[in-house]
Design an enzyme around this catalytic site. Structure first.
Site, PDB file in Angstrom:
ATOM      1  N   TYR A   1       0.839  -1.211   0.000  1.00 49.28           N
ATOM      2  CA  TYR A   1       0.000   0.000   0.000  1.00 49.28           C
ATOM      3  C   TYR A   1       0.875   1.263   0.000  1.00 49.28           C
ATOM      4  CZ  TYR A   1      -3.327   3.486   1.806  1.00 49.28           C
ATOM      5  OH  TYR A   1      -4.102   4.617   1.984  1.00 49.28           O
TER       6      TYR A   1
ATOM      7  N   LYS B   1       1.057   4.289  -2.857  1.00 47.85           N
ATOM      8  CA  LYS B   1       0.809   5.708  -2.600  1.00 47.85           C
ATOM      9  C   LYS B   1       2.059   6.535  -2.939  1.00 47.85           C
ATOM     10  CE  LYS B   1      -3.485   5.491  -1.334  1.00 47.85           C
ATOM     11  NZ  LYS B   1      -4.549   6.204  -2.059  1.00 47.85           N
TER      12      LYS B   1
HETATM   13  N1  LIG Z   1      -8.974   6.458   5.846  1.00 46.34           N
HETATM   14  C1  LIG Z   1      -7.696   6.718   6.050  1.00 46.34           C
HETATM   15  O1  LIG Z   1      -7.182   6.678   7.171  1.00 46.34           O
HETATM   16  C2  LIG Z   1      -6.826   7.094   4.875  1.00 46.34           C
HETATM   17  C3  LIG Z   1      -5.543   7.622   5.146  1.00 46.34           C
HETATM   18  C4  LIG Z   1      -4.751   7.981   4.063  1.00 46.34           C
HETATM   19  C5  LIG Z   1      -5.213   7.810   2.770  1.00 46.34           C
HETATM   20  N2  LIG Z   1      -6.443   7.289   2.561  1.00 46.34           N
HETATM   21  C6  LIG Z   1      -6.902   7.136   1.188  1.00 46.34           C
HETATM   22  O2  LIG Z   1      -8.139   7.808   1.050  1.00 46.34           O
HETATM   23  C7  LIG Z   1      -8.940   7.152   0.069  1.00 46.34           C
HETATM   24  C8  LIG Z   1     -10.291   6.764   0.652  1.00 46.34           C
HETATM   25  O3  LIG Z   1     -10.092   5.988   1.800  1.00 46.34           O
HETATM   26  P1  LIG Z   1     -11.333   5.442   2.684  1.00 46.34           P
HETATM   27  O4  LIG Z   1     -10.862   5.348   4.080  1.00 46.34           O
HETATM   28  O5  LIG Z   1     -12.561   6.186   2.364  1.00 46.34           O
HETATM   29  O6  LIG Z   1     -11.385   3.946   2.124  1.00 46.34           O
HETATM   30  P2  LIG Z   1     -12.517   3.099   1.384  1.00 46.34           P
HETATM   31  O7  LIG Z   1     -11.951   1.741   1.243  1.00 46.34           O
HETATM   32  O8  LIG Z   1     -13.814   3.280   2.118  1.00 46.34           O
HETATM   33  O9  LIG Z   1     -12.676   3.820  -0.027  1.00 46.34           O
HETATM   34  C9  LIG Z   1     -12.130   3.338  -1.207  1.00 46.34           C
HETATM   35  C10 LIG Z   1     -13.229   3.315  -2.265  1.00 46.34           C
HETATM   36  O10 LIG Z   1     -12.613   2.905  -3.497  1.00 46.34           O
HETATM   37  C11 LIG Z   1     -13.499   2.007  -4.133  1.00 46.34           C
HETATM   38  N3  LIG Z   1     -12.755   1.138  -5.053  1.00 46.34           N
HETATM   39  C12 LIG Z   1     -11.921   0.116  -4.728  1.00 46.34           C
HETATM   40  N4  LIG Z   1     -11.463  -0.477  -5.855  1.00 46.34           N
HETATM   41  C13 LIG Z   1     -12.009   0.187  -6.908  1.00 46.34           C
HETATM   42  C14 LIG Z   1     -11.924   0.043  -8.314  1.00 46.34           C
HETATM   43  N5  LIG Z   1     -11.194  -0.944  -8.878  1.00 46.34           N
HETATM   44  N6  LIG Z   1     -12.576   0.918  -9.110  1.00 46.34           N
HETATM   45  C15 LIG Z   1     -13.356   1.900  -8.557  1.00 46.34           C
HETATM   46  N7  LIG Z   1     -13.500   2.075  -7.215  1.00 46.34           N
HETATM   47  C16 LIG Z   1     -12.828   1.229  -6.403  1.00 46.34           C
HETATM   48  C17 LIG Z   1     -14.150   1.214  -3.014  1.00 46.34           C
HETATM   49  O11 LIG Z   1     -15.361   0.614  -3.431  1.00 46.34           O
HETATM   50  C18 LIG Z   1     -14.334   2.313  -1.961  1.00 46.34           C
HETATM   51  O12 LIG Z   1     -15.609   2.937  -2.086  1.00 46.34           O
HETATM   52  C19 LIG Z   1      -8.106   5.972  -0.421  1.00 46.34           C
HETATM   53  O13 LIG Z   1      -7.349   6.379  -1.539  1.00 46.34           O
HETATM   54  C20 LIG Z   1      -7.181   5.711   0.755  1.00 46.34           C
HETATM   55  O14 LIG Z   1      -6.003   5.037   0.337  1.00 46.34           O
HETATM   56  C21 LIG Z   1      -7.265   6.910   3.572  1.00 46.34           C
END
Ligand SMILES: NC(=O)c1ccc[n+]([C@@H]2O[C@H](COP(=O)([O-])OP(=O)(O)OC[C@H]3O[C@@H](n4cnc5c(N)ncnc54)[C@H](O)[C@@H]3O)[C@@H](O)[C@H]2O)c1
Length: 246
Positions: free
Chosen positions: A153, A157
């Site tokens: 992961y 990123k």
């Molecule tokens: N939540 C955190 O702590 C955090 C921290 C840093 C970065 N992020 C990043 O923020 C973003 C959102 O995170 P989140 O916590 O809402 O996670 P999440 O897993 O709820 O959201 C990811 C979304 O991407 C969709 N997805 C996955 N594969 C896909 C594909 N092949 N095509 C289209 N859509 C697809 C999923 O259905 C989901 O709705 C991500 O990029 C994550 O890496 C999150």
């Protein structure tokens, strides 16, 4: 300067979590939004009673990315902003780098890296046709902190942070700005499922002594999309309450 009235915004991974929070934040700021996700029902729910629409999207599939942008042109009239938020984050298996399997590695890169690249490729003609715009890549503060046990992961990123810099240089002449928003641990459902102690995980290391709620992240996205960031491109904006200083 911060006004997003009339902006046409495509948000990937918008069925829940941060993607849904971005969709609502942009919509509340006056933009029309196309919410795109593998989970169409979730994307539709995100857009209930809001201007714009929802579409099924698999970022791993270039044709699906192209269809998504065509739908944005149909539904919104064009594209001014792309938020590349879709990722494999929920359900990620954590393991030491030498125990990560090839399958786990490939699955994460296919969505997080190749999927992000494909959406940028699909959206660029529309952004050019709009006379310029903004791409916001959702990276992660883990790239700076080097968080252990999820190198697949973190590497994905890190690739996104690097891709932002290349695209900022390649697209600057077209007035398309490309920036990375790098959140720290944020209290989405995915984080709450992922960590036993999500709310306190690493929070003591943050200058602000807490982890983020989705609302803490959204303002930085609105800023990067707006005219207030007109001279900001190629940057990583870390929003983690002051855990890492990038
Ligand atoms: N939540 C955190 O702590 C955090 C921290 C840093 C970065 N992020 C990043 O923020 C973003 C959102 O995170 P989140 O916590 O809402 O996670 P999440 O897993 O709820 O959201 C990811 C979304 O991407 C969709 N997805 C996955 N594969 C896909 C594909 N092949 N095509 C289209 N859509 C697809 C999923 O259905 C989901 O709705 C991500 O990029 C994550 O890496 C999150």
């Amino acid at each position: 300067m911060f006004d997003l009235q009339g902006k046409r915004v495509v948000i990937t991974g918008a069925a829940g979590g941060l993607g849904r929070a971005f969709a609502h934040g942009f919509s509340d700021a006056g933009a029309s939004v196309l919410a795109a996700d593998l989970d169409l029902a979730g994307a539709k729910e995100t857009m209930t009673n809001r201007p714009g629409g929802a579409i099924a999207l698999d970022v791993r599939d270039m044709e699906s990315c192209t269809r998504c942008i065509a739908a944005a042109i149909d539904t919104l009239g064009g594209v001014d902003v792309l938020v590349n938020n879709a990722a494999i984050y929920a359900g990620l298996t954590r393991a030491p780098f030498d125990e990560i399997t090839s399958d786990m590695w490939d699955q994460v890169q296919a969505v997080n890296v190749k999927g992000t690249w494909q959406m940028c490729k699909a959206a660029t003609p529309a952004l050019r046709a709009a006379g310029g715009g903004a791409i916001i890549q959702i990276g992660s503060a883990t790239v700076s902190s080097g968080s252990p046990n999820w190198m697949h992961y973190v590497a994905s990123k890190g690739a996104i942070h690097a891709m932002t810099r290349v695209m900022a240089r390649e697209l600057g002449a077209d007035a398309i700005r490309v920036n990375t928003l790098a959140p720290g641990v944020t209290m989405t459902e995915a984080s709450l499922d992922h960590f036993d102690n999500a709310r306190s995980y690493g929070a003591a290391n943050a200058a602000l002594r807490r982890n983020a709620d989705p609302q803490d992240i959204i303002g930085a996205g609105l800023f990067l999309a707006s005219a207030a960031a007109a001279f900001v491109t190629g940057q990583t904006l870390t929003v983690d309450g002051g855990k890492v200083f990038s």
